[in-house]
Scaffold this motif. Structure first.
Motif, short mmCIF file in Angstrom:
data_model
loop_
_atom_site.label_atom_id
_atom_site.label_comp_id
_atom_site.label_asym_id
_atom_site.label_seq_id
_atom_site.Cartn_x
_atom_site.Cartn_y
_atom_site.Cartn_z
N ASN A 114 98.81 65.86 19.34
CA ASN A 114 99.12 64.84 20.34
C ASN A 114 97.91 63.93 20.51
OD1 ASN A 114 101.66 65.89 20.92
ND2 ASN A 114 100.83 67.32 22.44
N ILE A 158 100.78 59.96 22.29
CA ILE A 158 101.07 60.14 23.71
C ILE A 158 100.82 58.84 24.47
CG2 ILE A 158 100.48 61.43 25.82
CD1 ILE A 158 101.82 63.18 23.70
N ASN A 170 94.76 63.77 30.78
CA ASN A 170 96.09 64.21 30.35
C ASN A 170 95.94 65.45 29.45
OD1 ASN A 170 98.35 64.39 28.38
ND2 ASN A 170 99.14 62.68 29.60
N THR A 171 96.47 66.56 29.90
CA THR A 171 96.23 67.83 29.19
C THR A 171 97.07 67.95 27.92
OG1 THR A 171 97.83 68.85 30.66
CG2 THR A 171 95.50 69.16 31.22
N GLU A 172 98.10 67.11 27.80
CA GLU A 172 98.91 67.13 26.58
C GLU A 172 98.11 66.62 25.38
OE1 GLU A 172 103.34 65.84 26.10
OE2 GLU A 172 102.37 64.65 27.67
N ASP A 216 95.53 66.13 22.59
CA ASP A 216 94.57 66.98 21.87
C ASP A 216 93.40 66.16 21.33
OD1 ASP A 216 96.42 69.27 21.83
OD2 ASP A 216 97.55 68.10 20.34
#
Ligand SMILES: NC(=O)c1ccc[n+]([C@@H]2O[C@H](COP(=O)([O-])OP(=O)(O)OC[C@H]3O[C@@H](n4cnc5c(N)ncnc54)[C@H](O)[C@@H]3O)[C@@H](O)[C@H]2O)c1
Length: 348
Positions: free
Chosen positions: A7, A34, A65-67, A69
């Motif tokens: 992501n 994302i 944003n933790t989504e 990477d």
């Protein structure tokens, strides 16, 4: 191989993002984009509309944003180091545009941050993956032209003012506060990094001459950064070579490299038909018809985005990890130092 998708977030949505990073991520089936951030919010919105994903209103919002990477850092040179380090500290892997940083200390901080966070840092030194350079490296590694003795390499075109997403004489490329240096940072960095990649080793001494011959800002004054830079580098192997970078090659780009060895000469991107030629001392000429170099008008896939994605997903070193590019940056800054001092500089 893993089934996990990467992501990604894109920071800076200008020309290099629009021509390489975003379309190449979009074409990679292992990637989800994302979102985007750019100072100019409409630019992020345009990219979101075209390629999907959301618009972030700050670097901090994106990094929170933790989504996400991994991020691509595609902003002006002055912000490469700070944004890259912020992202690494937030646990993201980073693909940062070249020139890696505007000072050697910053480049070192970037590598240290990647190590501390056990994160990947790759720099977009895309000449390493240009197809004829890939073949040249294979031939050099098997001593096709014998011991390399000298080289001359050039990257010159008519300047970045027609390339940038904000074109014209007010481009940030001409603003010392944003770019720090001119042709040597835009083009010279590519070629010195390429030579170190192709030949291996380190630069032991450097001498660069930076000058501003012709480029003018919107007031008609010569710009505050170099539009031409000619450098001489000595490698620890004894190889001596020149790197020429120019923003005043109007009309036709030059991206040629010629390497002189004890058994022959290698010419790369010097001939429009044969992108690689080996001319042996015996008189035999071997022509390779591989590709045409990417130019501002010939944008092909760089392969660097796929390389970054694969290196992260498979937890392996990339072709241009931060530590290897730091090697080139040491030599670039030694040359710049020599220009300021007017003398050859030894590189530690
Ligand atoms: N690898 C290559 O071959 C290659 C080619 C061209 C450019 N580049 C590098 O890519 C970087 C971007 O260049 P470009 O050609 O896309 O320039 P550009 O002028 O086309 O775009 C720069 C974009 O970044 C945005 N921006 C600038 N600073 C920012 C910041 N601090 N935060 C958020 N957004 C910011 C601007 O609003 C603009 O949209 C430069 O460092 C350049 O040297 C690399």
């Amino acid at each position: 191989m893993t089934d996990k998708k990467l992501n990604v977030g894109i920071i800076g949505c200008g020309k290099i993002s629009q021509t390489r990073h975003i379309p190449e991520y979009a074409q990679n089936k292992n990637v989800n984009i994302i979102g985007y951030f750019d100072f100019v919010a409409e630019r992020s919105a345009e990219m979101a509309a075209q390629f999907g994903g959301e618009v972030f209103n700050s670097v901090e919002a994106m990094l929170a944003n933790t989504e996400i990477d991994a991020v691509s850092v595609c902003v002006a040179n002055d912000a490469h180091a700070d944004i890259t380090i912020q992202a690494l500290n937030a646990g993201k892997d980073v693909l940062c545009e070249k020139p890696m940083a505007t000072s050697l200390a910053d480049a070192e901080r970037m590598v240290a941050a990647a190590e501390k966070n056990n994160a990947k840092l790759m720099i977009d030194q895309n000449q390493r993956l240009a197809k004829s350079h890939v073949v040249a490296k294979q031939l050099l590694d098997r001593d096709e032209i014998g011991n390399v003795l000298t080289f001359k390499t050039t990257f010159g075109h008519g300047g970045p003012e027609t390339w940038s997403v904000d074109p014209g004489a007010n481009t940030w490329f001409f603003d010392k506060n944003k770019s720090k240096y001119g042709a040597i940072f835009d083009l010279g960095v590519h070629k010195l990094d390429l030579m170190l990649y192709l030949l291996g080793g380190k630069v032991t001494s450097a001498f660069s001459w930076l000058t501003t011959l012709d480029k003018r800002d919107s007031n008609g004054d010569l710009i505050g950064v170099d539009d031409n830079a000619i450098s001489i580098y000595e490698f620890n192997s004894g190889v001596l070579g020149t790197v020429t970078a120019s923003w005043t090659y109007y009309g036709e780009e030059d991206n040629a490299t010629i390497i002189y060895g004890s058994k022959g000469i290698m010419k790369i991107y010097d001939d429009p038909q044969y992108s690689l030629k080996v001319i042996l001392n015996s008189g035999e000429v071997i022509n390779y018809e591989i590709d045409r170099i990417q130019t501002n008008d010939n944008q092909t896939s760089s392969g660097m985005i796929d390389e970054f994605v694969d290196s992260v997903l498979n937890n392996r070193a990339s072709i241009a990890d931060g530590a290897s590019v730091l090697n080139s940056m040491k030599a670039i800054f030694a040359g710049i130092d020599s220009n300021e001092k007017g003398q050859k500089i030894q590189v530690n």
